[in-house]
Design a protein around this motif. Structure first.
Motif, PDB file in Angstrom:
ATOM      1  N   ARG A  35     -14.050   2.291  -9.464  1.00 59.21           N
ATOM      2  CA  ARG A  35     -12.871   2.923 -10.061  1.00 59.21           C
ATOM      3  C   ARG A  35     -11.703   2.133  -9.488  1.00 59.21           C
ATOM      4  O   ARG A  35     -11.343   2.298  -8.338  1.00 59.21           O
ATOM      5  N   THR A  36     -11.149   1.219 -10.276  1.00 61.33           N
ATOM      6  CA  THR A  36     -10.155   0.311  -9.716  1.00 61.33           C
ATOM      7  C   THR A  36      -8.759   0.891  -9.866  1.00 61.33           C
ATOM      8  O   THR A  36      -8.550   1.895 -10.547  1.00 61.33           O
ATOM      9  N   LEU A  37      -7.825   0.249  -9.234  1.00 65.03           N
ATOM     10  CA  LEU A  37      -6.435   0.690  -9.320  1.00 65.03           C
ATOM     11  C   LEU A  37      -5.966   0.686 -10.768  1.00 65.03           C
ATOM     12  O   LEU A  37      -5.138   1.494 -11.159  1.00 65.03           O
ATOM     13  N   PHE A  86      -6.218   9.002  -1.632  1.00 62.34           N
ATOM     14  CA  PHE A  86      -5.665   7.670  -1.394  1.00 62.34           C
ATOM     15  C   PHE A  86      -4.151   7.709  -1.366  1.00 62.34           C
ATOM     16  O   PHE A  86      -3.515   8.241  -2.288  1.00 62.34           O
ATOM     17  N   VAL A  87      -3.579   7.096  -0.338  1.00 63.52           N
ATOM     18  CA  VAL A  87      -2.126   7.116  -0.186  1.00 63.52           C
ATOM     19  C   VAL A  87      -1.455   6.340  -1.309  1.00 63.52           C
ATOM     20  O   VAL A  87      -0.332   6.638  -1.719  1.00 63.52           O
ATOM     21  N   ASN A  88      -2.155   5.316  -1.851  1.00 62.95           N
ATOM     22  CA  ASN A  88      -1.533   4.485  -2.889  1.00 62.95           C
ATOM     23  C   ASN A  88      -1.962   4.917  -4.302  1.00 62.95           C
ATOM     24  O   ASN A  88      -1.624   4.268  -5.278  1.00 62.95           O
ATOM     25  N   GLN A 124     -12.235   0.481  -0.173  1.00 64.44           N
ATOM     26  CA  GLN A 124     -11.271   1.372   0.483  1.00 64.44           C
ATOM     27  C   GLN A 124     -10.896   0.831   1.852  1.00 64.44           C
ATOM     28  O   GLN A 124     -11.739   0.318   2.577  1.00 64.44           O
ATOM     29  N   VAL A 132       0.822  -1.218   0.000  1.00 64.00           N
ATOM     30  CA  VAL A 132       0.000   0.000   0.000  1.00 64.00           C
ATOM     31  C   VAL A 132       0.852   1.264   0.000  1.00 64.00           C
ATOM     32  O   VAL A 132       0.724   2.123  -0.856  1.00 64.00           O
ATOM     33  N   ALA A 173      -6.533   3.865   1.520  1.00 60.57           N
ATOM     34  CA  ALA A 173      -5.929   3.264   0.326  1.00 60.57           C
ATOM     35  C   ALA A 173      -7.046   2.648  -0.514  1.00 60.57           C
ATOM     36  O   ALA A 173      -8.071   2.198   0.009  1.00 60.57           O
ATOM     37  N   LEU A 174      -6.820   2.664  -1.822  1.00 59.07           N
ATOM     38  CA  LEU A 174      -7.816   2.144  -2.758  1.00 59.07           C
ATOM     39  C   LEU A 174      -7.466   0.694  -3.063  1.00 59.07           C
ATOM     40  O   LEU A 174      -6.293   0.362  -3.303  1.00 59.07           O
ATOM     41  N   LEU A 175      -8.455  -0.185  -3.048  1.00 57.70           N
ATOM     42  CA  LEU A 175      -8.218  -1.600  -3.314  1.00 57.70           C
ATOM     43  C   LEU A 175      -8.535  -1.898  -4.781  1.00 57.70           C
ATOM     44  O   LEU A 175      -9.248  -1.125  -5.441  1.00 57.70           O
ATOM     45  N   PRO A 176      -8.023  -3.026  -5.297  1.00 63.76           N
ATOM     46  CA  PRO A 176      -8.225  -3.334  -6.723  1.00 63.76           C
ATOM     47  C   PRO A 176      -9.701  -3.375  -7.113  1.00 63.76           C
ATOM     48  O   PRO A 176     -10.063  -3.034  -8.239  1.00 63.76           O
ATOM     49  N   ASP A 177     -10.570  -3.749  -6.197  1.00 66.62           N
ATOM     50  CA  ASP A 177     -11.992  -3.829  -6.565  1.00 66.62           C
ATOM     51  C   ASP A 177     -12.728  -2.525  -6.334  1.00 66.62           C
ATOM     52  O   ASP A 177     -13.952  -2.458  -6.455  1.00 66.62           O
ATOM     53  N   GLY A 178     -12.017  -1.463  -5.982  1.00 67.62           N
ATOM     54  CA  GLY A 178     -12.680  -0.195  -5.742  1.00 67.62           C
ATOM     55  C   GLY A 178     -13.043   0.025  -4.280  1.00 67.62           C
ATOM     56  O   GLY A 178     -13.498   1.103  -3.911  1.00 67.62           O
TER      57      GLY A 178
END
Lengths: 118, 879
Positions: free
Chosen positions: B859-861, B824-826, A45, A24, A38-43
């Motif tokens: 909205r994905t990474l 978002f920090v990442n 948080q 992260v 932090a944003l996760l791959p599925d959107g």
């Protein structure tokens, strides 16, 4: 040192063990007592915190009382030795280790495992 | 005329007692069963005559009113203003008024009050001679005094001293002429009179005692020029106020053949009924069953209750057989109290006296043959009144000489506490609440705080002089009941906020961790604190930053982790996780150019705009990552942080004042800007609001503010402790007719004293009501410097003023500080997909259904931009 969170099983690509941990951010991006989102791959948080001793915690960023994604912006503290974060909106407190709401035990938020990786 | 089917009650006189009588009738349902007609001589309905003089310190006649605007309509009462009764026909049972109106009555109540006694000296009807009784009298005096240099008050009693204070306040060279050998002869003895006289003379008011006015000398135009005194001397004067006592207004009763006393007063029985069973008399016009005419309002209220009960058919209710005439007053700033047998009239009694002419203190206790306390007089220091009066009639627990010694001068501390009083001792004289009632409020009605007990018993809600004793009683009772009264701020600290402030200040602590580990509760030391104490300590450190050597910027290092999210992002969190932005607009004054900038910024970032109650503009709907770019534009245009996010000074509202308004008497806008710029950025226990009005019309609503300023023709009046919101409170006058410099110095002291002693999240209104001694104590500290603190309070404020920097300009100038402004920090450039808006009335509002849904638009990474600069959700503009 990078902090990584453990994704729920269904989000692991190919269920591979080495992608189990999602990096992260660098540990230095966090201030003890203060969170980040932090944003996760599925959107989704996740809210990450460090306590005063430097231990990291991760819980879902969504405040279940209001629906807003704001728990990372709450103030942390400890009560009876348990670490918590208080929602910045209506101030309900959530246990950072179990996700249980200290002010309404019927409510809880998902908890993520978190560790440091190199 | 015969009585009609619905009985008619006629009340003659609508003063304080008349109004209380009407309220008692309404409470007992009489107004529903009977027609009630009120004949009132004055052009305005009942007002607080006791507080009449406060008109000269800025209270309007409307402020003094005692009735709700809809009281008469709600109870169907017919009130005829400016139409006094002129005749009573008891045989026909009718009353005739000046207008010719004739009303038939079944029951008649006289509440005609008193008239001022004007000694029969030649010339007393000259222009420039006044009495001091009604609002109209005061308006006339104020108008006439504009062309006067000197004024004389005939009579040195309670009202005379008030009138002298008023003349002094109007800028006249003032003199008091009293026929008796001392001031306030009715209430105080010779020793008390001389202490009072010295203090009054120190205020530059001349006092002549033992002489009377012999003649008023008028000039050719019929206006007062001078006054000749009974000792042959002559004093020049432009204005005379007769305040030589009052007489019962019993002429109507005399004319219709009702019995009156030898020295006036309508004779009534214990139920306030005259010899005619259909006619009652109450208040100052009545000669009560004990043979006395009472000139105080409290006995008048008791008579009103008795008469209303009797008329309602309740013969069990208390009869009026006499009243306690104990009084405690503050006249010209001097405490004066007398109680019980103040003049030592009881056979065999002896006095115990303490007098200190240097400080103007005089105390006398009258002790009976068996050692019981019979009464007393207190001048200059009436602190012990609340404890001594209830002890009257008992043998005090301490030797009488110890009761009059000043605190710390040999009187054992705490030996004479409220604990020593019997249960039937009256603690609150205004509402007649006994110690036993207060104790049972705690023990039986489960009240656990002083405000709860006040609400439950009404004790302490009148003049407030008993609050100290009340607090002690409540805490004693709680302790006795096994309740531990923990004053601690939270689970982490056993101290109040004020105590933590002192620890931080004296130990010069700049670290929360150090404070927690060194001063926290044992179980909290070494821990993470909590959401209550962290922002509180952050605020204390910020308030004291220049003094203790902390960084004034609140977002560096450990300080950053202590702040609520609003302070952390220098913006206000809204319900969907977006923020609002409020630039400072000092005094509400703004140039067209700056207005255009705000409009352009709002348009370009797609923000919702609304005018706030504090005369500025709030821009809603900004995401965290947009805040720096919004503020870069605002700072460029000359704006700075409005601190809408902080427990700090918010705004100083103003009206346009003298510059434009035809009524204005001072430049209220300039003063508001000066104050807002002086106190901007000041961190405090709660938010601080202020306003400046350019005249007494008060368009800026300054009396609803923590500190409000109202212009007078001589300067500024300062009001403190006002509040809007859920618990509205009008601000109290702290000082009047101040120069610019005096005003600012006083506000400096007031704010710093509040910051030092208030509890967490305690507005000035609640603080004033809680703090021991209330407004008087705060005035003593910040005006009279009773604690010797003023120098320090001023230097604390000076340090704040010189250390002020705009937090947003500082933040924008430092890339490290800007790093936090990401969703978002990442994924630093990614906007938060949960912060979405939908249209409403040509603007945006939060998309709340989005938040309640189970999943978000994804909205994905993978598709989130990794570099900063995306503007997809920023609005429609592209510039």
């Amino acid at each position: 040192m990078t902090l990584a969170v453990s994704l729920p099983t269904e989000q692991r690509p190919d269920h591979q063990e080495d992608s189990h941990w999602l990096p992260v951010c660098d540990r230095s991006a966090l201030t003890p007592g203060r969170g980040v989102a932090a944003l996760l791959p599925d959107g989704g948080q996740v809210a990450l915190f460090l306590d005063r001793a430097g231990r990291p915690y991760a819980i879902d960023n969504r405040d279940p009382f209001t629906g807003a994604y704001v728990l990372s912006r709450g103030l942390t503290g400890s009560a009876d030795g348990r670490p918590f974060v208080a929602s910045p909106l209506l101030k309900q407190r959530f246990d950072l280790e179990t996700g249980t709401c200290l002010d309404d035990p019927a409510v809880s938020v998902p908890v993520y495992r978190v560790r440091e990786i190199n | 005329m015969a009585a009609t089917a619905v009985p008619t009650l006629v009340l003659i006189g609508h003063g304080m007692v008349g109004q209380r009588f009407l309220e008692a009738l309404a409470d007992r349902g009489v107004t529903e069963r009977a027609r009630v007609v009120v004949l009132c001589e004055e052009p305005r309905p009942a007002y607080d005559r006791v507080q009449l003089t406060s008109y000269f310190s800025g209270r309007t006649p409307e402020d003094l009113s005692l009735i709700d605007p809809d009281f008469m309509a709600r109870h169907g009462i017919e009130l005829h203003l400016g139409d006094p009764a002129t005749a009573i026909d008891r045989a026909a049972r009718t009353v005739t008024a000046r207008s010719g109106l004739t009303v038939a009555y079944d029951t008649l109540v006289l509440a005609t009050g008193s008239y001022p006694f004007v000694p029969p000296v030649p010339g007393a009807d000259s222009a420039g001679c006044f009495v001091y009784r009604t609002v109209e009298d005061l308006l006339a005096i104020e108008e006439y005094a504009k062309n006067c240099r000197t004024g004389t008050v005939v009579g040195g009693g309670l009202l005379g001293l008030e009138a002298a204070g008023a003349l002094k306040g109007l800028g006249l060279r003032t003199r008091i002429v009293e026929f008796q050998p001392r001031l306030m002869a009715v209430q105080v003895d010779e020793g008390g009179g001389s202490a009072l006289r010295r203090t009054v003379e120190e205020m530059d008011i001349d006092v002549h005692t033992g002489v009377g006015g012999k003649e008023i000398v008028a000039g050719g135009d019929g206006a007062v020029r001078a006054m000749e005194l009974s000792d042959g001397s002559r004093v020049e004067t432009d204005l005379v106020i007769f305040s030589a006592g009052v007489r019962p207004r019993d002429q109507l009763a005399r004319d219709c053949g009702l019995a009156v006393g030898e020295r006036g007063g309508i004779v009534v029985d214990e139920r306030c009924r005259t010899e005619d069973p259909a006619v009652y008399a109450i208040g100052e016009c009545a000669l009560a069953a004990d043979g006395k005419v009472y000139g105080l309002v409290a006995p008048g209220y008791e008579m009103a209750a008795t008469a209303a009960a009797t008329i309602a058919g309740d013969h069990e209710a208390a009869a009026f057989t006499g009243a306690d005439t104990s009084t405690k007053l503050k006249l010209l700033g001097v405490d004066v109290a007398s109680f019980g047998d103040a003049h030592g009239a009881t056979p065999g009694c002896l006095d115990v006296v303490y007098a200190d002419s240097r400080s103007g203190v005089y105390k006398k206790l009258v002790i009976g043959a068996d050692g019981e306390l019979l009464g007393g007089v207190l001048v200059g220091d009436a602190e012990s009144y609340g404890l001594l009066r209830p002890l009257t009639g008992t043998v005090p627990p301490l030797a009488p000489e110890q009761l009059v010694l000043p605190a710390g001068a040999g009187a054992p501390a705490g030996a004479l506490g409220p604990a020593a009083l019997p249960d039937d001792a009256v603690i609150c004289n205004c509402h007649n609440v006994t110690k036993g009632t207060i104790r049972s409020a705690v023990s039986e009605h489960s009240c656990t705080t002083v405000p709860e007990v006040k609400k439950c018993t009404k004790a302490g809600t009148g003049c407030g002089s008993c609050v100290k004793a009340l607090t002690t009683l409540v805490n004693d009772e709680l302790t006795a009941g096994g309740v531990v009264v923990d004053q601690g701020l939270c689970g982490c600290f056993p101290h109040t906020r004020a105590e933590l402030y002192e620890i931080v200040r004296t130990r010069r602590l700049t670290s929360y961790a150090e404070l927690l580990d060194g001063h926290g509760r044992a179980e909290a030391r070494g821990g993470d604190g909590c959401e209550t104490c962290k922002p509180t300590v952050a605020s204390i450190i910020a308030s004291l930053a220049p003094t203790v050597g902390a960084d004034g910027y609140v977002l560096d290092g450990e300080q950053s982790a202590l702040q609520d999210t609003n302070d952390h992002f220098l913006a206000n969190l809204q319900r969907n996780g977006s923020y609002s932005v409020v630039p400072r607009i000092p005094g509400g004054e703004i140039t067209p150019e700056k207005l255009i900038t705000i409009g352009e910024v709002a348009r370009d970032f797609g923000l919702y705009t609304k005018i706030t109650g504090g005369q500025r503009i709030d821009l809603f709907g900004a995401r965290v990552d947009q805040l720096p770019r919004i503020w870069a534009r605002l700072v460029d245009a000359g704006f700075e942080s409005g601190h809408a996010y902080g427990k700090a000074l918010r705004t100083v509202k103003s009206c346009v004042g003298q510059t434009w308004c035809r009524y204005g008497v001072q430049d209220s806008v300039r003063m508001a800007i000066d104050l807002e710029l002086r106190y901007r950025g000041l961190r405090s226990p709660h938010k601080l609001k202020s306003a400046v009005s350019g005249c007494a019309r008060e368009c800026a609503e300054a009396r609803g503010k923590d500190f409000g300023v109202i212009a007078t023709s001589n300067g500024w009046n300062l009001y403190v402790g006002g509040n809007g919101g859920a618990d509205p409170r009008h601000a109290d006058l702290l000082a009047q007719d101040l120069s610019d410099a005096e005003l600012i110095r006083l506000i400096d002291r007031f704010l710093m004293f509040y910051i030092r002693t208030a509890d967490r999240l305690e507005r000035t209104s609640a603080w004033l009501e809680r703090i021991e001694g209330g407004l008087d104590h705060v005035r003593d500290v910040v005006v009279h410097d009773s604690l010797g603190l003023c120098g320090e309070l001023e230097s604390l404020m000076a340090a704040h003023v010189s250390a002020y920097r705009d937090e947003w300009a500082d933040t924008l100038a430092d890339p490290d500080r800007l790093a936090r402004f990401v969703s978002f920090v990442n994924a630093p450039g990614a906007p938060d997909p949960a912060v979405r808006f939908v249209p409403e009335r040509d603007q945006i509002k939060p998309d709340l259904p989005l938040l309640s849904g189970p999943t978000l638009p994804v909205r994905t990474l993978a598709d989130a931009p990794t570099a900063s600069g995306t503007r997809t959700l920023e609005g429609t503009a592209t510039r």
